[in-house]
Design a protein around this motif. Structure first.
Motif, PDB file in Angstrom:
ATOM      1  N   PHE A   1       0.926  -1.321   0.100  1.00  0.00           N
ATOM      2  CA  PHE A   1      -0.008   0.141   0.138  1.00  0.00           C
ATOM      3  C   PHE A   1       0.710   1.296   0.105  1.00  0.00           C
ATOM      4  N   ASP A   2       0.385   2.336  -0.513  1.00  0.00           N
ATOM      5  CA  ASP A   2       1.082   3.676  -0.577  1.00  0.00           C
ATOM      6  C   ASP A   2       1.295   4.142   0.805  1.00  0.00           C
ATOM      7  N   ALA A   3       0.298   3.753   1.769  1.00  0.00           N
ATOM      8  CA  ALA A   3       0.338   4.197   3.142  1.00  0.00           C
ATOM      9  C   ALA A   3      -0.408   3.173   3.933  1.00  0.00           C
ATOM     10  N   VAL A   4       0.234   3.231   5.212  1.00  0.00           N
ATOM     11  CA  VAL A   4      -0.602   2.158   6.443  1.00  0.00           C
ATOM     12  C   VAL A   4      -0.674   2.879   7.498  1.00  0.00           C
ATOM     13  N   LEU A   5      -2.003   2.856   8.180  1.00  0.00           N
ATOM     14  CA  LEU A   5      -2.260   3.190   9.684  1.00  0.00           C
ATOM     15  C   LEU A   5      -2.679   2.247  10.428  1.00  0.00           C
ATOM     16  N   LEU A   6      -1.752   2.313  11.274  1.00  0.00           N
ATOM     17  CA  LEU A   6      -2.009   1.406  12.468  1.00  0.00           C
ATOM     18  C   LEU A   6      -2.138   1.636  13.852  1.00  0.00           C
TER      19      LEU A   6
END
Length: 471
Positions: free
Chosen positions: A339-344
């Protein structure tokens, strides 16, 4: 000293309240159910919920819903009052228990049914919620009489609560809310991490009811004007709490969703996400998913609890927003792409959200952190594999504990040389300089964002770090 006894009163077996006499076994057991007085069902719901939380360790939301189902239909305003009583007791239990205990000659026996929740609920009404004494006291006595283990204390309840109604506020005024209500181990941890003065500020703010924060899909200034609120620097619309969420203008049409101002910041750290593929991990109930989708991201929302994903789907449907939903164990999830960005937003002790979840004060224990820290490490390591080269990873928790925030990132960076920190700048996404760590990570505290009106002050405690994967 003993209070006058009515001529027809039976002689008590023992005395339990200062300034009063108390019957050991009192009142005849009714042969058939008595009509419930007005307000009884509301108080009974509050007491049942408190018993589930304080005696059996159930979480607030689960306990309230279960107790509500057993209670049967109630008007929305009655449910709201019951929840207010519960929240007030959970926030101020130390003070309320100290006041009630000051009018007891000896501790109550363990086998007393729901007596303590009944006394605490009534004391909260008398001391903090301005309930007329006759209503709070008589309904508490009725509840005692309907509990087979507490009914022998009906006269004690009457006597003690009368003393609370007349003298309780004087006792309350002499107590220190911070030291009386906060678990000593938690206050000690905060003192070690933040220093004594700031730890007290955090604790005091955590004991206050949070304002109502709304994330709006567009035009926050217009919505703030329509709803009588204010726009915070990050674009959140803040209102004074009161009434049912569903009755506020814009709810039915999906113009906004409830989300603490601090909780809205981690997603903003990803910058312009329009057209980007973003994975929102541990996504439910969906506030951050909604943010990303509203900003034009192509969101994959992942969670491992079906009921929570269903709630996320319902929230997105109301908001007319779309996201791919995946039920999976994130530590093993293999989507076959990056993914272009991951938010955890990792599971944590949630000690930054006590304002909204005061049951945390009574459910968390000193040694609860180690298992969560280990899980966070596994989640973070797996999330890193989901980020494409050059992409961003934002790790966040709503914990105030350093091992669930800065220590996690320090460990991760020491083991993953292909990631580097992207410091957050003051002013970015409405973030104040005081909310940043020396390394450039986000660290909000409940005592941040003070306002002249206490009910409009504060933030949830959040930690977030922004990292970039090397090309």
């Amino acid at each position: 000293m003993t209070s006058p006894r009515r001529p027809d009163a039976k002689r008590p077996r023992h005395s339990g309240a200062r300034g009063s006499v108390v019957a050991g076994k009192s009142g005849k057991q009714p042969s058939s159910p008595r009509p419930r007085p007005a307000g009884y069902a509301t108080r009974a719901l509050a007491v049942a919920c408190l018993g589930a939380i304080l005696d059996r360790g159930r979480a607030l939301d689960d306990a309230f819903e279960a107790a509500s189902e057993r209670a049967g239909p109630l008007e929305p305003r009655d449910r709201a009052l019951a929840r207010l009583i519960v929240m007030t007791v959970l926030r101020r239990k130390g003070e309320l228990q100290a006041v009630v205990s000051s009018f007891l000659e000896k501790p109550l026996p363990a086998d007393s049914g729901r007596l303590w929740p009944i006394l605490l609920s009534a004391a909260a009404q008398l001391l903090l919620l301005d309930t007329p004494p006759h209503a709070a006291i008589s309904l508490a006595v009725d509840q005692c009489r309907d509990d087979h283990k507490a009914r022998r204390f009906d006269r004690l309840t009457n006597a003690v609560l009368r003393r609370v109604s007349t003298l309780g506020k004087d006792v309350l005024a002499k107590l220190d809310p911070v030291t009386v209500n906060m678990p000593p181990w938690l206050l000690a941890r905060w003192t070690e991490t933040y220093g004594e003065a700031q730890a007290r500020d955090i604790a005091a703010a955590s004991l206050q009811e949070a304002a109502l924060d709304l994330s709006v899909k567009s035009d926050p200034a217009s919505w703030a004007e329509r709803l009588g609120g204010e726009v915070l620097p990050n674009g959140t619309v803040r209102l004074q709490r009161g009434g049912r969420i569903e009755d506020i203008e814009g709810y039915a049409e999906g113009a906004w969703w409830v989300q603490d101002a601090a909780a809205s910041l981690p997603a903003r750290l990803l910058g312009d996400v329009a057209g980007l593929h973003v994975a929102d991990l541990c996504a439910a109930p969906g506030g951050k998913t909604a943010q990303l989708a509203a900003a034009g991201a192509l969101v994959t929302a992942v969670d491992n609890v079906p009921a929570r994903l269903e709630r996320l789907a319902e929230n997105l449907a109301r908001l007319d927003l779309k996201a791919e939903r995946v039920e999976a164990d994130i530590t093993a999830w293999a989507p076959g792409r990056q993914f272009d960005a991951v938010l955890l937003d990792a599971p944590c002790s949630a000690t930054g959200t006590i304002r909204r979840h005061p049951d945390i004060l009574h459910l968390k224990r000193k040694d609860d952190t180690s298992d969560r820290v280990a899980l966070q490490q596994r989640l973070l390591e797996h999330a890193a594999h989901l980020v494409r080269p050059g992409g961003l990873l934002v790790f966040c928790t709503c914990s105030l504990e350093p091992e669930e925030g800065p220590a996690q990132i320090a460990r991760f960076l020491s083991l993953n040389s292909d990631f580097s920190r992207v410091p957050v700048a003051a002013g970015e996404a409405g973030i104040e300089g005081a909310w940043l760590t020396p390394e450039g990570d986000l660290r909000t505290l409940p005592c941040h964002l003070p306002r002249a009106e206490p009910g409009l002050s504060g933030l949830d405690g959040f930690y977030a770090a922004r990292l970039r994967k090397q090309l």
